[in-house]
Design a protein around this motif. Structure first.
Motif, mmCIF file in Angstrom:
data_model
loop_
_atom_site.group_PDB
_atom_site.id
_atom_site.type_symbol
_atom_site.label_atom_id
_atom_site.label_comp_id
_atom_site.label_asym_id
_atom_site.label_seq_id
_atom_site.Cartn_x
_atom_site.Cartn_y
_atom_site.Cartn_z
ATOM 1 N N ARG A 35 60.981 82.580 38.576
ATOM 2 C CA ARG A 35 61.048 83.643 39.590
ATOM 3 C C ARG A 35 62.350 83.620 40.377
ATOM 4 O O ARG A 35 62.870 84.669 40.748
ATOM 5 N N ARG A 36 62.857 82.437 40.658
ATOM 6 C CA ARG A 36 64.111 82.341 41.406
ATOM 7 C C ARG A 36 65.253 82.949 40.597
ATOM 8 O O ARG A 36 66.139 83.594 41.154
ATOM 9 N N ASP A 54 64.928 85.426 38.468
ATOM 10 C CA ASP A 54 64.730 86.869 38.558
ATOM 11 C C ASP A 54 65.220 87.418 39.905
ATOM 12 O O ASP A 54 65.816 88.486 39.965
ATOM 13 N N ARG A 55 64.964 86.663 40.975
ATOM 14 C CA ARG A 55 65.413 87.094 42.307
ATOM 15 C C ARG A 55 66.937 87.158 42.379
ATOM 16 O O ARG A 55 67.495 88.092 42.946
ATOM 17 N N THR A 89 68.989 87.642 39.907
ATOM 18 C CA THR A 89 69.410 88.779 39.090
ATOM 19 C C THR A 89 69.240 90.094 39.849
ATOM 20 O O THR A 89 70.119 90.949 39.823
ATOM 21 N N LYS A 90 68.140 90.248 40.548
ATOM 22 C CA LYS A 90 67.854 91.486 41.280
ATOM 23 C C LYS A 90 68.750 91.664 42.508
ATOM 24 O O LYS A 90 68.915 92.774 42.999
ATOM 25 N N ARG A 91 69.327 90.595 43.005
ATOM 26 C CA ARG A 91 70.148 90.674 44.218
ATOM 27 C C ARG A 91 71.639 90.827 43.916
ATOM 28 O O ARG A 91 72.471 90.623 44.789
#
Length: 180
Positions: free
Chosen positions: A133-134, A136-137, A139-141
């Protein structure tokens, strides 16, 4: 002398074409007040600096703008300039003491990187050195991280040796000289 920076809020309108002339025309109408300097950012991409500068000059002239114009034309993409700051990338990624190799291009290769945005995204993920999840976070930021890197850009650091940066500084100097 008062300095006021403004950026037209194109979201107030339904749809504004992406060409330079349309953006400048609509931007001037949105700002309403007269401006002394219009800054136009356009990546050189694959056509080169001269083509983009001519495109900007023609568009601004056709839009009827009489203000001074400052073209900002990084080679390829603005992200190329950000690839010169390894410690900044690690800081923004949340892992300032990280040791993982980011595989950053050398300074003399920066302006030839085919897709600097993609390389910067990969470097930020590698610098964070996280998974799940980290990952993914992170990547999204990307856009937030890119903004932070731009805010931290050391204008007198390694970027100052790049030809595209030198042209930008020369263009700024030329506008200031016109105002004198």
């Amino acid at each position: 002398m008062t300095l006021r920076l403004s950026k037209p809020d194109f979201s107030l309108l339904d749809k504004v074409p992406k060409d330079v002339r349309s953006r400048v025309t609509v931007g001037m109408k949105l700002l309403r007040d007269p401006v002394d300097l219009v800054v136009v950012h356009r990546d050189a991409d694959n056509v080169g600096h001269e083509v983009r500068q001519s495109e900007i000059e023609t568009a601004v002239r056709e839009a009827g703008v009489t203000s001074s114009v400052m073209p900002v034309i990084p080679v390829r993409m603005t992200e190329a300039w950000l690839l010169l700051d390894e410690s900044g990338i690690r800081q923004v990624a949340g892992n300032p003491r990280g040791r993982k190799d980011l595989r950053l291009p050398k300074a003399h290769e920066i302006e030839n990187v085919a897709d600097p945005k993609h390389v910067l995204k990969e470097c930020l993920v590698n610098a964070a050195d996280v998974s799940g999840r980290r990952h993914d976070r992170i990547t999204k930021r990307f856009f937030q991280h890119r903004r932070q890197l731009l805010e931290r850009l050391d204008c007198t650091g390694p970027v100052s040796g790049l030809p595209s940066w030198k042209r930008l500084v020369a263009d700024i100097d030329a506008v200031v000289e016109q105002w004198k």
